[in-house]
Write a protein that holds these residues in place. Structure first.
Motif, short mmCIF file in Angstrom:
data_model
loop_
_atom_site.label_atom_id
_atom_site.label_comp_id
_atom_site.label_asym_id
_atom_site.label_seq_id
_atom_site.Cartn_x
_atom_site.Cartn_y
_atom_site.Cartn_z
N ALA A 1 0.83 -1.21 0.00
CA ALA A 1 0.00 0.00 0.00
C ALA A 1 0.87 1.26 0.00
O ALA A 1 0.55 2.25 -0.68
N LEU A 2 1.98 1.22 0.73
CA LEU A 2 2.90 2.35 0.77
C LEU A 2 3.49 2.63 -0.61
O LEU A 2 3.58 3.79 -1.04
N LEU A 3 3.88 1.58 -1.31
CA LEU A 3 4.44 1.76 -2.65
C LEU A 3 3.41 2.35 -3.61
O LEU A 3 3.74 3.22 -4.42
N VAL A 4 2.17 1.90 -3.50
CA VAL A 4 1.11 2.45 -4.36
C VAL A 4 0.91 3.94 -4.04
O VAL A 4 0.79 4.78 -4.95
N ALA A 5 0.87 4.27 -2.73
CA ALA A 5 0.69 5.67 -2.33
C ALA A 5 1.84 6.53 -2.83
O ALA A 5 1.63 7.66 -3.28
N ASP A 6 3.06 6.00 -2.76
CA ASP A 6 4.22 6.75 -3.26
C ASP A 6 4.14 6.94 -4.77
O ASP A 6 4.45 8.01 -5.30
N ARG A 7 3.74 5.88 -5.45
CA ARG A 7 3.68 5.94 -6.92
C ARG A 7 2.70 7.00 -7.39
O ARG A 7 2.96 7.71 -8.37
N PHE A 8 1.59 7.14 -6.69
CA PHE A 8 0.56 8.09 -7.10
C PHE A 8 0.57 9.37 -6.26
O PHE A 8 -0.40 10.14 -6.31
N ASP A 9 1.65 9.55 -5.48
CA ASP A 9 1.85 10.77 -4.70
C ASP A 9 0.62 11.09 -3.84
O ASP A 9 0.01 12.15 -3.95
#
Length: 219
Positions: free
Chosen positions: A19-27
């Motif tokens: 979930a953290l990686l997804v949040a980072d990817r989409f800022d």
């Protein structure tokens, strides 16, 4: 005896990292806060579920993980003071990890070999990194590099003495993750740094948390 709770908490940590990686990817800052702190809370909970509070080794590991949680919270901000706070928390965390490994028994010969390799590796890292580090940050960065390499040396010594090679694997993964943080902060900010940095970091914390399960009884 099989313990389901630490396994479930490990799975929670890994899902939170995704979930953290997804949040980072989409800022998405709120998703980043939730994902990161959920993952950090989960690795602390793994150590607790494994009974870290029952012995000296586990208590030191638990303290290191709690400092990691604090460092993660600080580093949610890119402000200079927050970065220094995170650096200090992780520096203390590495000292506690090193203390845990030392109290659990080490091979001095293995530590000697590891020290030589650590010096060579550290020199290479600093040659790459320091030209990008602002003057006021150089001393904290130098101290941090020295301490994480000390942790790796202690991990190598303990792994050689005990056969618990997961300890060394966790230390190496942690070092790798710190390279991603350094690159993102000082050299080239990019999502790709976090794409491999987050998995290696949280894997390191989980592996080190799980070493509590096989720790010697130290009272």
């Amino acid at each position: 005896m099989f313990q389901p709770l630490p396994v479930v908490l490990t799975a929670v940590c890994l899902l939170a990292v995704c979930a953290l990686l997804v949040a980072d990817r989409f800022d998405h800052p709120p998703g980043r806060v939730v994902g990161k702190l959920a993952a950090s809370t989960a690795f602390v909970a793994v150590a607790l579920a494994l009974g870290a509070y029952r012995g000296l080794y586990g208590q030191l590991i638990l303290g290191a993980l709690l400092l990691g949680w604090l460092g993660d919270a600080f580093l949610l901000s890119r402000a200079a003071k927050a970065f220094l706070g995170g650096l200090a928390a992780f520096l203390l965390s590495h000292l506690l990890f090193a203390g845990a490994f030392m109290t659990a028994g080490v091979s001095t010969g293995a530590m000697g070999v590891a020290a030589v390799l650590a010096v060579l590796f550290g020199a290479g890292v600093l040659r790459w990194l320091l030209p990008h580090v602002p003057g006021e940050m150089r001393l904290p960065v130098l101290a941090y590099v020295a301490v994480i390499l000390l942790m790796c040396i202690a991990a190598a010594g303990h792994a050689a003495a005990s056969g618990r090679w997961a300890v060394l694997a966790g230390a190496v993964l942690f070092t790798a993750s710190d390279l991603s943080v350094a690159r993102d902060r000082f050299v080239q900010p990019a999502f790709v740094n976090r794409l491999w940095g987050w998995p290696t970091y949280f894997a390191a914390q989980l592996v080190l948390a799980w070493t509590v399960a096989t720790a010697p009884s130290l009272g």
